[in-house]
Scaffold this motif. Structure first.
Motif, PDB file in Angstrom:
ATOM      1  N   LEU A  81       0.827  -1.208   0.000  1.00 15.01           N
ATOM      2  CA  LEU A  81       0.000   0.000   0.000  1.00 15.01           C
ATOM      3  C   LEU A  81       0.864   1.261   0.000  1.00 15.01           C
ATOM      4  O   LEU A  81       0.539   2.239  -0.678  1.00 15.01           O
ATOM      5  CB  LEU A  81      -0.939   0.011   1.201  1.00 15.01           C
ATOM      6  N   ALA A  82       1.948   1.246   0.749  1.00 20.42           N
ATOM      7  CA  ALA A  82       2.856   2.397   0.745  1.00 20.42           C
ATOM      8  C   ALA A  82       3.525   2.553  -0.615  1.00 20.42           C
ATOM      9  O   ALA A  82       3.721   3.673  -1.097  1.00 20.42           O
ATOM     10  CB  ALA A  82       3.896   2.254   1.845  1.00 20.42           C
ATOM     11  N   ALA A  83       3.866   1.441  -1.260  1.00 19.36           N
ATOM     12  CA  ALA A  83       4.457   1.511  -2.598  1.00 19.36           C
ATOM     13  C   ALA A  83       3.459   2.093  -3.588  1.00 19.36           C
ATOM     14  O   ALA A  83       3.807   2.953  -4.404  1.00 19.36           O
ATOM     15  CB  ALA A  83       4.907   0.123  -3.046  1.00 19.36           C
ATOM     16  N   ARG A  85       1.900   9.303  -5.798  1.00 22.39           N
ATOM     17  CA  ARG A  85       2.369  10.583  -5.284  1.00 22.39           C
ATOM     18  C   ARG A  85       1.496  11.121  -4.145  1.00 22.39           C
ATOM     19  O   ARG A  85       1.112  12.275  -4.122  1.00 22.39           O
ATOM     20  CB  ARG A  85       2.507  11.597  -6.409  1.00 22.39           C
ATOM     21  N   CYS A  86       1.207  10.221  -3.197  1.00 21.74           N
ATOM     22  CA  CYS A  86       0.450  10.628  -2.016  1.00 21.74           C
ATOM     23  C   CYS A  86       1.338  11.282  -0.967  1.00 21.74           C
ATOM     24  O   CYS A  86       0.840  11.934  -0.064  1.00 21.74           O
ATOM     25  CB  CYS A  86      -0.247   9.415  -1.397  1.00 21.74           C
ATOM     26  N   VAL A 104       9.835   0.438   3.624  1.00 23.99           N
ATOM     27  CA  VAL A 104      10.407  -0.334   2.517  1.00 23.99           C
ATOM     28  C   VAL A 104       9.511  -0.219   1.281  1.00 23.99           C
ATOM     29  O   VAL A 104       9.989  -0.038   0.158  1.00 23.99           O
ATOM     30  CB  VAL A 104      10.612  -1.808   2.935  1.00 23.99           C
ATOM     31  N   GLY A 105       8.211  -0.291   1.482  1.00 25.92           N
ATOM     32  CA  GLY A 105       7.291  -0.129   0.359  1.00 25.92           C
ATOM     33  C   GLY A 105       7.362   1.252  -0.247  1.00 25.92           C
ATOM     34  O   GLY A 105       7.326   1.410  -1.477  1.00 25.92           O
ATOM     35  N   TYR A 106       7.465   2.272   0.595  1.00 29.36           N
ATOM     36  CA  TYR A 106       7.591   3.649   0.103  1.00 29.36           C
ATOM     37  C   TYR A 106       8.858   3.801  -0.730  1.00 29.36           C
ATOM     38  O   TYR A 106       8.837   4.406  -1.803  1.00 29.36           O
ATOM     39  CB  TYR A 106       7.588   4.618   1.284  1.00 29.36           C
ATOM     40  N   CYS A 107       9.962   3.243  -0.246  1.00 29.68           N
ATOM     41  CA  CYS A 107      11.215   3.311  -1.012  1.00 29.68           C
ATOM     42  C   CYS A 107      11.080   2.592  -2.349  1.00 29.68           C
ATOM     43  O   CYS A 107      11.581   3.084  -3.371  1.00 29.68           O
ATOM     44  CB  CYS A 107      12.363   2.720  -0.194  1.00 29.68           C
ATOM     45  N   ALA A 108      10.397   1.465  -2.361  1.00 30.29           N
ATOM     46  CA  ALA A 108      10.179   0.748  -3.618  1.00 30.29           C
ATOM     47  C   ALA A 108       9.307   1.555  -4.566  1.00 30.29           C
ATOM     48  O   ALA A 108       9.560   1.610  -5.778  1.00 30.29           O
ATOM     49  CB  ALA A 108       9.545  -0.613  -3.335  1.00 30.29           C
ATOM     50  N   VAL A 114       8.782   5.110  -9.365  1.00 34.77           N
ATOM     51  CA  VAL A 114       8.425   6.394  -9.976  1.00 34.77           C
ATOM     52  C   VAL A 114       9.630   7.010 -10.678  1.00 34.77           C
ATOM     53  O   VAL A 114       9.534   7.460 -11.825  1.00 34.77           O
ATOM     54  CB  VAL A 114       7.879   7.377  -8.914  1.00 34.77           C
ATOM     55  N   LEU A 115      10.762   7.032 -10.002  1.00 34.75           N
ATOM     56  CA  LEU A 115      11.952   7.633 -10.591  1.00 34.75           C
ATOM     57  C   LEU A 115      12.432   6.840 -11.807  1.00 34.75           C
ATOM     58  O   LEU A 115      12.840   7.429 -12.809  1.00 34.75           O
ATOM     59  CB  LEU A 115      13.059   7.757  -9.542  1.00 34.75           C
TER      60      LEU A 115
END
Length: 152
Positions: free
Chosen positions: A64-66, A72-73, A128-132, A137-138
């Motif tokens: 969910l974080a990924a 872009r939340c 970890v999900g956010y970093c993924a 995105v990048l």
């Protein structure tokens, strides 16, 4: 720079709020359903408590974080997803103790440790999900099929 700012602080507040509140609603609904099923002795209680709740508490915050990062939340919303299961569990136990629901024991000192452990696991998974998601995105922007110029 707009992509970096959108990834860090978020560009879509309505999606960010929907992500966090929606996940909190799903976790709360699953927790209440598992408690009710366990109280009445339903056969689905085993499926809910043994399969669905661990899935929501331990495994769902990362993906969910990924997804939130890719949409872009923003970092705060994505990391808040990790704390949601702990807050819902703590709120459920607190409310059940105050109302006097049988089977909900908030006087147990271990419940605080469990809540903090859930929060630590959830935030780690969400990070970890956010970093993924940020990496995705990048990479998509570098490869030319991302939506860096979109303000939607």
């Amino acid at each position: 720079m707009p992509t970096t700012k959108a990834l860090l602080f978020g560009r879509r507040r309505d999606r960010a709020v929907g992500l966090v509140v929606g996940f909190a609603g799903v976790v709360a609904l699953a927790l209440v359903a598992a408690f009710v099923a366990e109280s009445v002795g339903a056969t689905t209680a085993t499926a809910l408590t043994d399969r669905l709740l661990p899935l929501l508490v331990f495994y769902a915050p990362g993906p969910l974080a990924a997804a939130g990062a890719y949409a872009r939340c923003g970092g705060p919303a994505c990391l808040a997803v990790g704390v949601v299961p702990a807050l819902v569990l703590g709120g459920f136990v607190l409310l059940g103790t105050l109302v006097g629901v049988p089977g909900v024991n908030g006087g147990n000192p271990a419940i605080g440790d469990v809540t903090v452990s859930f929060a630590a696991i959830g935030v780690t998974s969400a990070f970890v999900g956010y970093c993924a998601g940020v990496t995705a995105v990048l990479a998509a922007d570098v490869l030319g099929f991302g939506s860096a110029d979109s303000d939607e």
